[in-house]
Write a protein that holds these residues in place. Structure first.
Motif, PDB file in Angstrom:
ATOM      1  N   GLY A  36      -2.506  -6.884  -2.300  1.00 48.87           N
ATOM      2  CA  GLY A  36      -3.716  -7.627  -3.201  1.00 48.87           C
ATOM      3  C   GLY A  36      -4.679  -8.033  -1.778  1.00 48.87           C
ATOM      4  N   VAL A  37      -4.896  -9.384  -1.555  1.00 42.69           N
ATOM      5  CA  VAL A  37      -6.205  -9.718  -0.902  1.00 42.69           C
ATOM      6  C   VAL A  37      -5.707  -9.705   0.631  1.00 42.69           C
ATOM      7  CG1 VAL A  37      -7.296 -11.207  -2.389  1.00 42.69           C
ATOM      8  CG2 VAL A  37      -5.351 -12.079  -1.011  1.00 42.69           C
ATOM      9  N   TRP A  38      -4.369  -9.330   0.765  1.00 40.77           N
ATOM     10  CA  TRP A  38      -3.787  -9.277   2.328  1.00 40.77           C
ATOM     11  C   TRP A  38      -3.718  -7.766   2.658  1.00 40.77           C
ATOM     12  CZ3 TRP A  38      -1.912 -12.998  -0.822  1.00 40.77           C
ATOM     13  CH2 TRP A  38      -1.940 -14.440  -0.251  1.00 40.77           C
ATOM     14  N   THR A  39      -4.303  -6.866   1.807  1.00 38.54           N
ATOM     15  CA  THR A  39      -4.193  -5.272   2.138  1.00 38.54           C
ATOM     16  C   THR A  39      -4.808  -5.014   3.324  1.00 38.54           C
ATOM     17  OG1 THR A  39      -4.413  -4.794  -0.226  1.00 38.54           O
ATOM     18  CG2 THR A  39      -5.060  -3.013   1.248  1.00 38.54           C
ATOM     19  N   ASP A  40      -5.882  -5.431   3.962  1.00 43.74           N
ATOM     20  CA  ASP A  40      -6.278  -5.179   5.047  1.00 43.74           C
ATOM     21  C   ASP A  40      -5.453  -5.629   6.298  1.00 43.74           C
ATOM     22  OD1 ASP A  40      -8.367  -4.112   3.676  1.00 43.74           O
ATOM     23  OD2 ASP A  40     -10.001  -5.174   4.580  1.00 43.74           O
ATOM     24  N   ASP A  41      -4.880  -6.655   6.247  1.00 44.83           N
ATOM     25  CA  ASP A  41      -4.038  -7.345   7.267  1.00 44.83           C
ATOM     26  C   ASP A  41      -2.765  -6.473   7.239  1.00 44.83           C
ATOM     27  OD1 ASP A  41      -5.055 -10.507   7.336  1.00 44.83           O
ATOM     28  OD2 ASP A  41      -5.520  -9.486   5.585  1.00 44.83           O
ATOM     29  N   THR A  42      -2.311  -6.079   6.319  1.00 43.66           N
ATOM     30  CA  THR A  42      -0.954  -5.306   6.265  1.00 43.66           C
ATOM     31  C   THR A  42      -1.359  -3.713   6.942  1.00 43.66           C
ATOM     32  OG1 THR A  42      -0.264  -6.286   3.967  1.00 43.66           O
ATOM     33  CG2 THR A  42       0.855  -4.312   4.892  1.00 43.66           C
ATOM     34  N   GLN A  43      -2.259  -3.386   6.597  1.00 42.90           N
ATOM     35  CA  GLN A  43      -2.837  -2.029   6.879  1.00 42.90           C
ATOM     36  C   GLN A  43      -2.832  -2.166   8.643  1.00 42.90           C
ATOM     37  OE1 GLN A  43      -1.871   0.022   4.323  1.00 42.90           O
ATOM     38  NE2 GLN A  43      -3.684   1.156   5.212  1.00 42.90           N
ATOM     39  N   GLN A  44      -3.416  -3.352   8.851  1.00 42.95           N
ATOM     40  CA  GLN A  44      -3.774  -3.428  10.251  1.00 42.95           C
ATOM     41  C   GLN A  44      -2.508  -3.265  11.215  1.00 42.95           C
ATOM     42  OE1 GLN A  44      -6.183  -7.195  10.872  1.00 42.95           O
ATOM     43  NE2 GLN A  44      -7.885  -6.137  10.174  1.00 42.95           N
ATOM     44  N   LEU A  45      -1.089  -3.302  10.559  1.00 44.14           N
ATOM     45  CA  LEU A  45      -0.083  -3.398  11.378  1.00 44.14           C
ATOM     46  C   LEU A  45       0.052  -2.058  11.736  1.00 44.14           C
ATOM     47  CD1 LEU A  45       2.311  -5.551   8.892  1.00 44.14           C
ATOM     48  CD2 LEU A  45       1.385  -6.153  11.376  1.00 44.14           C
ATOM     49  N   ILE A  46      -0.400  -0.983  11.158  1.00 45.29           N
ATOM     50  CA  ILE A  46      -0.545   0.392  11.407  1.00 45.29           C
ATOM     51  C   ILE A  46      -1.913   0.951  12.191  1.00 45.29           C
ATOM     52  CG2 ILE A  46       1.562   1.099  10.212  1.00 45.29           C
ATOM     53  CD1 ILE A  46      -0.474   2.579   8.317  1.00 45.29           C
ATOM     54  N   ALA A  47      -2.761   0.050  12.065  1.00 41.37           N
ATOM     55  CA  ALA A  47      -4.046   0.280  12.834  1.00 41.37           C
ATOM     56  C   ALA A  47      -4.800   1.266  11.898  1.00 41.37           C
ATOM     57  CB  ALA A  47      -4.148   0.840  14.007  1.00 41.37           C
ATOM     58  N   GLU A  48      -4.217   1.360  10.551  1.00 40.12           N
ATOM     59  CA  GLU A  48      -4.869   2.207   9.586  1.00 40.12           C
ATOM     60  C   GLU A  48      -5.400   1.192   8.454  1.00 40.12           C
ATOM     61  OE1 GLU A  48      -5.472   5.339   9.645  1.00 40.12           O
ATOM     62  OE2 GLU A  48      -4.378   5.988  11.185  1.00 40.12           O
TER      63      GLU A  48
ATOM     64  N   HIS B  11      -3.579   7.361   0.455  1.00 37.18           N
ATOM     65  CA  HIS B  11      -2.439   7.994   0.994  1.00 37.18           C
ATOM     66  C   HIS B  11      -2.929   7.852   2.538  1.00 37.18           C
ATOM     67  CE1 HIS B  11       1.633   9.783  -0.200  1.00 37.18           C
ATOM     68  NE2 HIS B  11       1.760   8.897   1.048  1.00 37.18           N
ATOM     69  N   PRO B  12      -3.315   6.660   3.300  1.00 36.81           N
ATOM     70  CA  PRO B  12      -4.001   6.819   4.428  1.00 36.81           C
ATOM     71  C   PRO B  12      -3.329   7.621   5.597  1.00 36.81           C
ATOM     72  CG  PRO B  12      -3.276   4.613   4.098  1.00 36.81           C
ATOM     73  CD  PRO B  12      -3.394   5.336   2.768  1.00 36.81           C
ATOM     74  N   VAL B  13      -1.731   7.302   5.690  1.00 37.14           N
ATOM     75  CA  VAL B  13      -1.093   8.153   6.699  1.00 37.14           C
ATOM     76  C   VAL B  13       0.005   8.572   5.869  1.00 37.14           C
ATOM     77  CG1 VAL B  13      -1.905   7.198   8.481  1.00 37.14           C
ATOM     78  CG2 VAL B  13      -0.149   6.244   7.345  1.00 37.14           C
ATOM     79  N   PRO B  14       0.753   9.709   6.100  1.00 42.85           N
ATOM     80  CA  PRO B  14       1.880  10.082   5.680  1.00 42.85           C
ATOM     81  C   PRO B  14       3.053   8.975   5.611  1.00 42.85           C
ATOM     82  CG  PRO B  14       1.286  11.855   7.183  1.00 42.85           C
ATOM     83  CD  PRO B  14       0.494  10.531   7.197  1.00 42.85           C
ATOM     84  N   GLY B  15       3.723   9.012   4.598  1.00 47.04           N
ATOM     85  CA  GLY B  15       4.878   7.587   4.303  1.00 47.04           C
ATOM     86  C   GLY B  15       4.199   6.476   3.643  1.00 47.04           C
ATOM     87  N   LEU B  16       2.880   6.173   3.579  1.00 48.99           N
ATOM     88  CA  LEU B  16       2.403   5.136   3.145  1.00 48.99           C
ATOM     89  C   LEU B  16       1.326   4.960   2.270  1.00 48.99           C
ATOM     90  CD1 LEU B  16       2.169   1.985   3.734  1.00 48.99           C
ATOM     91  CD2 LEU B  16       0.382   2.340   5.445  1.00 48.99           C
ATOM     92  N   VAL B  17       1.555   4.524   1.219  1.00 49.62           N
ATOM     93  CA  VAL B  17       0.420   4.391   0.033  1.00 49.62           C
ATOM     94  C   VAL B  17      -0.002   3.063  -0.238  1.00 49.62           C
ATOM     95  CG1 VAL B  17       0.171   4.546  -2.648  1.00 49.62           C
ATOM     96  CG2 VAL B  17       1.703   6.398  -1.250  1.00 49.62           C
ATOM     97  N   VAL B  18      -1.484   2.857  -0.564  1.00 51.30           N
ATOM     98  CA  VAL B  18      -2.031   1.559  -0.567  1.00 51.30           C
ATOM     99  C   VAL B  18      -2.369   1.652  -2.102  1.00 51.30           C
ATOM    100  CG1 VAL B  18      -3.935   0.189   0.224  1.00 51.30           C
ATOM    101  CG2 VAL B  18      -2.803   1.570   1.805  1.00 51.30           C
TER     102      VAL B  18
ATOM    103  N   ILE C 168       6.501   3.971   1.551  1.00 51.13           N
ATOM    104  CA  ILE C 168       6.157   2.556   1.459  1.00 51.13           C
ATOM    105  C   ILE C 168       4.805   2.411   0.468  1.00 51.13           C
ATOM    106  CG2 ILE C 168       5.545   0.649   2.606  1.00 51.13           C
ATOM    107  CD1 ILE C 168       7.455   1.455   4.790  1.00 51.13           C
ATOM    108  N   VAL C 169       4.949   1.393  -0.304  1.00 51.55           N
ATOM    109  CA  VAL C 169       3.810   1.176  -0.975  1.00 51.55           C
ATOM    110  C   VAL C 169       3.285  -0.274  -0.607  1.00 51.55           C
ATOM    111  CG1 VAL C 169       2.647   0.738  -3.348  1.00 51.55           C
ATOM    112  CG2 VAL C 169       4.442   2.548  -2.968  1.00 51.55           C
ATOM    113  N   ASN C 170       2.091  -0.256   0.005  1.00 53.75           N
ATOM    114  CA  ASN C 170       1.379  -1.667   0.327  1.00 53.75           C
ATOM    115  C   ASN C 170       0.691  -2.088  -1.223  1.00 53.75           C
ATOM    116  OD1 ASN C 170      -0.258  -3.571   1.128  1.00 53.75           O
ATOM    117  ND2 ASN C 170      -1.321  -2.357   2.702  1.00 53.75           N
TER     118      ASN C 170
ATOM    119  N   ASP D  70       0.196   4.650 -11.115  1.00 53.80           N
ATOM    120  CA  ASP D  70      -0.664   5.529 -10.139  1.00 53.80           C
ATOM    121  C   ASP D  70      -0.222   5.559  -8.789  1.00 53.80           C
ATOM    122  OD1 ASP D  70      -2.362   6.112 -12.290  1.00 53.80           O
ATOM    123  OD2 ASP D  70      -3.968   4.560 -12.013  1.00 53.80           O
ATOM    124  N   ALA D  71       0.274   4.284  -8.463  1.00 51.48           N
ATOM    125  CA  ALA D  71       0.964   4.148  -6.961  1.00 51.48           C
ATOM    126  C   ALA D  71       2.179   5.070  -6.831  1.00 51.48           C
ATOM    127  CB  ALA D  71       1.075   2.627  -6.785  1.00 51.48           C
ATOM    128  N   VAL D  72       3.141   4.815  -7.881  1.00 46.38           N
ATOM    129  CA  VAL D  72       4.379   5.749  -7.837  1.00 46.38           C
ATOM    130  C   VAL D  72       3.971   7.177  -7.733  1.00 46.38           C
ATOM    131  CG1 VAL D  72       6.545   6.034  -8.552  1.00 46.38           C
ATOM    132  CG2 VAL D  72       5.636   3.632  -8.713  1.00 46.38           C
TER     133      VAL D  72
END
Length: 568
Positions: free
Chosen positions: A237-249, A366-373, A232-234, A388-390
């Protein structure tokens, strides 16, 4: 290549397919970086999906300065790598990837000091041109030129004579940012990506430490479902932190929002054949040609209030008017302002020494396996960010994946555009439309113009201008709903067209007619048409009220007086 349609049936089918099979890549976020990432992944042969909580480009990517530029001011910061990269991308977009959407635009830089300033600024602009040419993609734009005060006033009679001693003129490029993103999504879909807007990620699926998918809520039809994906690629944008909080990372960086506002004024209020770039005490101010209008911007202030609807305050508007009026012979007033829009830049703010320097640079993690920011960056370099993300996501796939090819993938509408442009007079004769109208359509749809004109053949009334917004045909409203993913009236008046900022009534006069045109395409009954119009009118009213408020807090409170058409 087949042309992808983002109509209501295609949206439903895309959501169903994403729920039925495991994707290689799921992109979360439908701004320019997310859309670019979906195109990059799809053109590498990966099974790709993209979901967006609101509308395509509803956030930052529809509220920029509409410029594709190398970032001349970054030369002064000695950030040569960023400028070189952006100039290469500018050339690619102008020449190969999107010539129908990205156009050259001239800028005049008034000089206020004799001698040293011409040498200093001239050296910078000369280096800018040289870096553009050395990228291999700099042809097609005129090089800069030095002007005396007399010649500068000839191309920009709007300037006060005492505001300059001479000038430099150079070229950059511009586009309609929201239209560009929609075209990116359609191109990704044409290469097999499944795309759905108004589909919000409300949680992530995990197996142990690994993220293996997302839980998505369909904001249009209701219900939640799971989309499984190997990566999954997050890209929110400005919601990056909010989206990351869904996995507490959150990772080693976070994204700070910086507000920038722009004013739109009629073309006749500023007498000039060129755009302007002016120095301010903090940064630069642009006066940008925009069809029959000018865009004036921007500001740069911290914003920690509502991210979905950043509000322009009275102080913001006064700031821009004060600075532009400092050089204009005939000052602008509040009465001259047709439209105002505010957007948020996603700036990287580091939590360690290594990342604290980050600003308009972008980063991928790549803060956790399976998730790229992927976060930060600037509009012009979206394609590099997507690559770069892909590239990072591919590390998590147990298969060999092709390298990025988007440098050679024109967006839909690009192929055949120049030939159609050359034959625009004949196209005008065949369709019965004025050649100026054909030019308008070609610069919005490129070679997809035939799809818009086919609607007019089927229903000649669609060849008439939209009442209250005569720059646009009625067919364009229908096409936005049937082909471009517009789900609500706000999507059409704010992003598929720019009626909300190009008319003094902000689109209120044409709202009912536009909603009536969308209704049969989207299956609206009379009650939904009324709801759409009322929502849009409340939005306009709330924005006007916010722009009378003295500061961010009161402006934000006023703007929040208009609720979302569909709760997020």
């Amino acid at each position: 290549m087949r042309t992808a349609t983002l109509g209501p049936a295609e949206r439903g089918a895309a959501l169903a397919r994403m729920a039925e099979r495991e994707l290689d890549i799921l992109v979360v976020g439908g701004g320019v970086v997310g859309a670019g990432t979906a195109l990059d992944a799809a053109t590498r042969g990966l099974v790709t999906g993209i979901v967006e909580a609101r509308d395509w480009a509803a956030g930052t990517s529809s509220r920029s300065s509409k410029l594709i530029h190398g970032g001349l001011r970054y030369l002064e910061m000695l950030d040569f790598a960023l400028v070189r990269e952006a100039l290469k991308e500018r050339g690619l977009l102008l020449q190969r990837l999107a010539p129908h959407l990205v156009k050259p635009v001239p800028f005049l830089y008034p000089l206020q000091h004799r001698g040293w300033e011409r040498l200093y600024a001239g050296s910078g602009v000369a280096l800018y041109d040289a870096m553009s040419l050395s990228s291999g993609h700099g042809r097609g734009l005129p090089v800069h030129r030095h002007l005396t005060r007399k010649k500068a006033l000839r191309v920009a009679p709007c300037l006060r004579k005492d505001a300059l001693v001479g000038a430099l003129q150079y070229y950059d490029a511009q586009m309609d940012d929201a239209r560009y993103v929609t075209t990116l999504v359609r191109t990704a879909a044409a290469y097999g990506a499944d795309a759905a807007n108004r589909a919000r990620v409300v949680g992530f699926l995990r197996e142990g430490e690994r993220v293996v998918g997302a839980r998505v809520r369909d904001l249009e039809q209701g219900g939640e479902f799971e989309i499984r994906a190997r990566q999954i690629v997050n890209a929110t944008g400005v919601w990056t932190d909010d989206t990351q909080q869904l996995i507490a990372e959150r990772g080693q960086f976070h994204v700070r929002a910086s507000k920038g506002i722009h004013l739109v004024v009629p073309k006749d209020r500023i007498h000039s054949t060129t755009g302007l770039i002016l120095r301010t005490e903090k940064s630069v101010l642009f006066v940008i040609p925009w069809g029959r209008h000018w865009i004036i911007g921007t500001t740069d202030t911290d914003w920690d209030l509502d991210k979905a609807h950043p509000a322009a305050s009275s102080a913001d508007i006064d700031y821009l008017l004060e600075h532009v009026n400092s050089v204009l012979a005939v000052p602008l007033t509040r009465a001259d302002v047709q439209g105002v829009y505010a957007g948020l830049r996603p700036l990287l703010a580091g939590e360690s020494d290594a990342t604290s320097k980050l600003s308009r640079e972008h980063t991928v993690a790549h803060p956790v396996p399976g998730l790229v920011v992927v976060a930060g960056g600037k509009y012009t370099t979206y394609r590099v960010m997507a690559k770069d993300a892909v590239d990072e996501a591919v590390h998590g796939l147990s298969q060999r994946v092709a390298d990025c090819v988007t440098e050679d993938v024109p967006l839909v509408g690009a192929e055949g555009y120049r030939a159609l442009w050359n034959g625009r007079a004949q196209l005008a004769v065949r369709t019965g439309l004025h050649v100026a109208r054909i030019e308008h359509l070609l610069n919005r749809y490129g070679s997809l113009v035939d799809e818009v004109l086919a609607l007019v053949v089927d229903d000649p009334s669609l060849g008439q201008p939209l009442g209250g917004a005569e720059d646009y045909l009625r067919a364009e409203v229908v096409y936005a709903a049937s082909h471009e993913g517009a789900r609500h009236l706000d999507d059409v008046l704010t992003r598929r067209t720019r009626i909300s900022i190009e008319t003094f009534d902000r689109g209120a006069r044409c709202a009912r007619e536009a909603a009536g045109l969308m209704a049969p395409v989207l299956g609206w009954d009379a009650a939904q048409v009324v709801k759409e119009v009322e929502h849009y009118e409340k939005r306009v009213e709330a924005e006007r009220e916010s722009q009378l408020q003295p500061d961010d807090l009161t402006a934000d409170a006023a703007r929040l007086g208009a609720p979302e058409i569909q709760p997020i």
